[in-house]
Design a protein around this motif. Structure first.
Motif: not given
Length: 663
Positions: A66-71, A126-129, A135-137
Motif C-alpha cells: 500500500x502506497x504511502x508518501x509520508x515516509x 508543515x514543521x512550523x504549523x 515528507x507528505x507536505x
C-alpha cells in the motif's frame, strides 16, 4: 476548468517525463550497493519532479505494498535498489533520445526551480504549523504543478505561454488525473486541485490543502508581501517574522541544492547551457555504460560453478573489459595475515600458488594495496623506485612493464588483491577508468566471498555432523558396553571355574578375543547423517521470544540471578522461516549469555524491522548480556567449531550452529 478529456489523458505519460540531468547523474552515481542508504537516495530523488513521479507510479502498481508518501525512504526500501537503478537508467536513456531545444531546457529548469521552492516552503510550513508529515507536505508541494511538466513533453518546441494557450490552461486537471490514478491520499489530490483558490474559500479546508495553496502563492510571489503575510495570519496564525523565516529557510535549501548539483537556472547563455548539457549527458552515458557493464559482469560471475571457476571468470572479464591478459588473484588469509596466490592465469598449467606475501607496510605493493584499500600502479615514478624483489618478480611473471594491484573488498571484509601486468600505454588508459575498475573489483570480491562462505559453511556442517556422529556413537557404546561387560565378566568367571587345563579354555580365549574385536569395531563405528525436516512458514518473532522467555524465567533466569530487559519492535511483521530453527538460535544465544554471567547480570532482547544491509532489508534480533565479554583471541575464531571459553564439557559448537541456522 473543464477541458477535452482526450487531450489530458493522452498527455499523461509518466515514463517520458523529463528529469534534470544533474540530479539523474547524481542518483545513478549513488545506485551502487556499497554503503547504500535509502535515506540518501530519497533526498536525491525528491529534488526531481519526474523521478519522484516515476517512483510513486511504480509503487502504485497492484504488486507493491500500500502506497504511502509520508515516509519516502520506506517507499524506496519497499521497491528495492534494483528497481530504483532501473528507473534511473531508463530515465537516462529516455533523455538521450528526446532531444530538446535550449528554450525547452530553460523552461524545464524554471519549472523545476519553482517546484523545488514550493516543496521546501510546504515542508517549512508543515514543521512550523505542526502538520503530521513533513515528507507528505514536501512531496505535495513538489508535485503541485506536475501537469505543466506532463504537457511540456508534448510541446517541447513551445514556450510556457504557448503551451498554456494550446491546452487551455489544463495542466492542473492533468496533474489531478495523474495523482488520482496513483490512488494517493485524497487530500493530496485536492491540494493540487485547489492550489489557485482564494484564501477566503479555503479557510475551513484540511491542513494539507491550505499548506499547498499558501506555498504556491509564496513561491510564485505574484502578490504583495503584505497580502501574503495577511493570508498567512488568517490561515495559520503566522506572524511576519515567522513568514520571513519560512521564506529564508526555503530559499537557503534551494540554493544549497543548486550549488551541490552545479545547476544554473538563470543568467546563462545558450552556448553555456548547451555546453553544460553536453558535459552532463556525456557523464550520464558513461554511468549508464558502467552499470550495463557491471550487470554483465555480475551475470557472468553467477555462472561460476565453484571458487576456481569464478576466479577464471574474473580473469576472463579483466581481459574483455580492460585488455589485461595476465593476472593473478591473491586471497587474503586472515589467520596468517598473508596474501596467498591462486591459479587464475588461464592457459598456464604451472602451479602458481607459491607466492605467500605477508601483509606488512612497505614490504610489497600488494600489502600496501590491502592496507590502503585502493589500487596501486607500479609504474608511478614514486612507487617504481621502491619496488621490492617480490614486486619485481610479479612484474616479470605477469609479462608487463609494470603491475596494477586492485584491492578486492566487500562490505564485510578484505577478500584479497588482483595483480595484473600492464604496459605504459595501458596505465594511462586505466587511470581514467579507476572508478569502473573499483566497481568491477567489488563485484569480483562479492563473487569470491560467496564461494568462500559456501566452503566455510560446508566445513562447519561437516564439523557439526562429525560431532553429532561422535555423540551418537558415544551413546551407543554406552548402551552396548553394559551387556558386553557382563559377557566379558561371565567368560572370565567361567574360565576360572573350568580350570586352566580344561579343553574349553582355547574356545573361551577365542570368544574373549572376538569380544574385544567387536568392542573395537563399535568404537570406530560411524553413522550416516540423518535428514532433518526444516518446515517453512510464517513466524511471529516477537511472540516466539515472549513464549521462550516464560520458559527461561523458570529454568534459567531465576536460578542464576538473571534480570531481563525486553525491547521488541511492535511494527515487526511475521517472517517466513523455520520456527524450530529460530527457537534453537535464541535458546543457544540466551544459554551462552547466562553461562557468561555466573554471578548474575542482565540479558537484553530486542528486535528491529527495516534494517538495510547492502541494499537488502532484514529483521534484526539482538541478544546482549552484561558479562565481561569475549577475549580478542577467541573473537577472531568465534564461529569455528570446538572454540570455547567454557569448561571442557562444552564442545564450542553452539555459536557455529547458530551461524549455520542464521545463514
Amino acid at each position: 476548468m473543464s477541458t477535452p478529456e482526450g487531450k489530458i489523458v493522452h498527455a499523461i505519460d509518466v515514463e517520458k517525463l523529463p528529469s534534470i540531468p544533474q540530479i539523474l547523474l547524481k542518483l545513478i552515481e549513488k545506485c551502487h550497493p556499497v554503503d547504500i542508504s535509502f535515506h540518501e537516495l530519497a533526498e536525491i530523488i525528491k529534488m526531481d519532479v519526474a523521478l519522484t513521479a516515476k517512483i510513486i507510479s511504480t509503487a502504485s502498481t497492484p504488486s507493491c505494498a500500500k502506497l504511502k508518501t509520508a515516509d519516502f525512504s520506506h517507499l524506496l526500501a519497499e521497491l528495492g535498489l534494483s528497481t530504483i537503478r532501473t528507473i534511473a537508467v531508463t530515465a537516462a536513456v529516455q533523455l538521450f533520445f528526446s532531444a530538446q531545444d535550449e528554450q525547452c531546457n530553460r523552461t524545464l529548469k524554471q519549472h523545476w526551480h519553482r517546484a523545488l521552492t514550493t516543496a521546501h516552503i510546504a515542508k517549512s510550513l508543515a514543521q512550523l504549523t505542526h502538520y503530521s508529515s513533513e515528507d507528505e507536505a514536501y512531496i505535495a508541494g513538489l508535485l503541485h504543478n506536475i501537469g505543466q511538466l506532463l504537457l511540456l513533453q508534448k510541446t517541447a518546441s513551445h514556450t510556457a505561454t504557448e503551451e498554456q494557450k494550446a491546452f487551455n490552461n489544463t495542466h492542473i486537471e492533468a496533474g489531478i488525473q495523474l495523482i488520482s490514478k496513483w490512488q494517493l491520499h485524497p487530500f493530496l489530490e485536492d491540494a493540487v486541485r485547489y492550489q489557485q483558490a482564494t484564501t477566503e474559500s479555503i479557510l475551513d479546508t484540511p491542513h494539507l490543502i491550505k499548506l499547498i495553496n499558501y506555498a504556491c502563492k509564496l513561491s510564485s510571489r505574484t502578490q504583495p508581501i503584505e497580502q501574503l503575510a495577511n493570508d498567512g495570519q488568517r490561515l495559520f496564525g503566522l506572524s511576519r517574522p515567522q513568514l520571513d523565516e519560512v521564506l529564508d529557510e526555503a530559499d537557503n535549501e534551494v540554493k544549497q541544492g543548486i550549488k551541490r548539483l552545479g545547476i544554473t537556472v538563470a543568467s546563462e547563455s545558450e552556448i553555456e547551457s548547451a555546453q553544460q548539457n553536453e558535459q552532463i549527458n556525456l557523464k550520464l552515458a558513461r554511468q549508464v555504460r558502467r552499470i550495463a557493464l557491471l550487470d554483465s559482469v555480475r551475470q557472468h560471475l553467477s555462472t561460476g560453478s565453484d571458487l576456481g571457476g569464478t576466479l577464471q571468470i574474473i580473469q576472463q572479464d579483466l581481459k574483455i573489459l580492460f585488455g589485461l591478459s595476465h593476472s593473478l588473484c591473491f586471497l587474503y588469509n586472515e589467520t596468517e595475515h598473508r596474501l596467498i596466490a591462486t591459479t587464475t592465469h588461464l592457459g598456464n598449467n604451472e602451479k602458481q600458488n607459491t607466492f605467500s606475501i605477508p601483509v606488512k607496510q612497505g614490504r610489497s605493493l600488494l600489502a600496501d594495496t590491502v592496507q590502503q584499500k585502493q589500487p596501486h600502479f607500479s609504474l608511478t615514478p614514486s612507487v617504481q623506485e621502491k619496488l621490492t624483489v617480490i614486486d619485481q618478480q610479479l612484474v616479470r611473471r605477469l609479462k608487463g612493464d609494470g603491475i596494477l594491484c586492485i584491492p578486492l573488498i566487500t562490505e564485510q571484509q578484505i577478500i584479497g588483491v588482483l595483480a595484473t601486468g600492464i604496459s605504459q600505454q595501458q596505465r594511462l588508459e586505466l587511470e581514467q577508468q579507476q572508478n569502473l575498475i573499483t566497481h568491477f573489483a567489488h563485484e569480483a570480491a562479492q563473487a569470491i566471498e560467496h564461494w568462500q562462505q559456501r566452503l566455510l559453511e560446508q566445513q562447519q556442517l561437516l564439523a557439526i555432523e562429525h560431532a553429532r556422529q561422535q555423540e551418537q556413537t558415544g551413546k551407543l557404546l554406552h548402551e552396548v558396553n553394559n551387556p558386553l561387560s557382563i559377557i566379558s565378566n561371565y567368560l572370565q568367571l567361567l574360565a576360572g571355574k573350568l580350570g586352566e587345563d580344561h579343553i574349553a579354555q582355547s574356545q573361551l580365549t577365542i570368544l574373549k578375543e572376538e569380544l574385544e574385536r567387536v568392542t573395537g569395531i563399535l568404537a570406530r563405528m560411524k553413522h550416516l547423517p540423518q535428514t532433518e525436516e526444516t518446515p517453512q512458514g510464517e513466524v511471529d518473532l516477537n511472540t516466539l521470544i515472549q513464549n521462550l522467555l516464560s520458559i527461561f524465567r523458570t529454568s534459567l533466569f531465576t536460578s542464576h540471578s538473571i534480570k531481563e530487559t525486553i525491547n521488541l519492535d511492535s511494527t515487526l511483521a511475521p517472517v517466513l522461516g523455520n520456527k524450530n530453527s529460530l527457537k534453537q538460535i535464541i535458546t543457544n544465544l540466551v544459554k551462552n549469555a547466562v553461562e557468561a554471567m555466573p554471578e548474575g547480570g542482565t540479558i537484553t532482547l530486542s528486535t528491529r524491522d527495516q534494517i538495510n544491509v547492502g541494499g537488502q532489508l532484514f529483521i534484526e534480533l539482538t541478544i546482549a548480556d552484561s558479562g565481561h565479554g569475549i577475549p580478542d583471541d577467541i573473537m577472531k575464531n568465534l564461529f569455528k567449531p570446538i572454540t570455547s571459553t567454557k569448561s571442557k564439557e562444552n564442545s564450542g559448537l553452539g555459536l557455529s550452529i547458530v551461524r549455520k541456522l542464521v545463514s
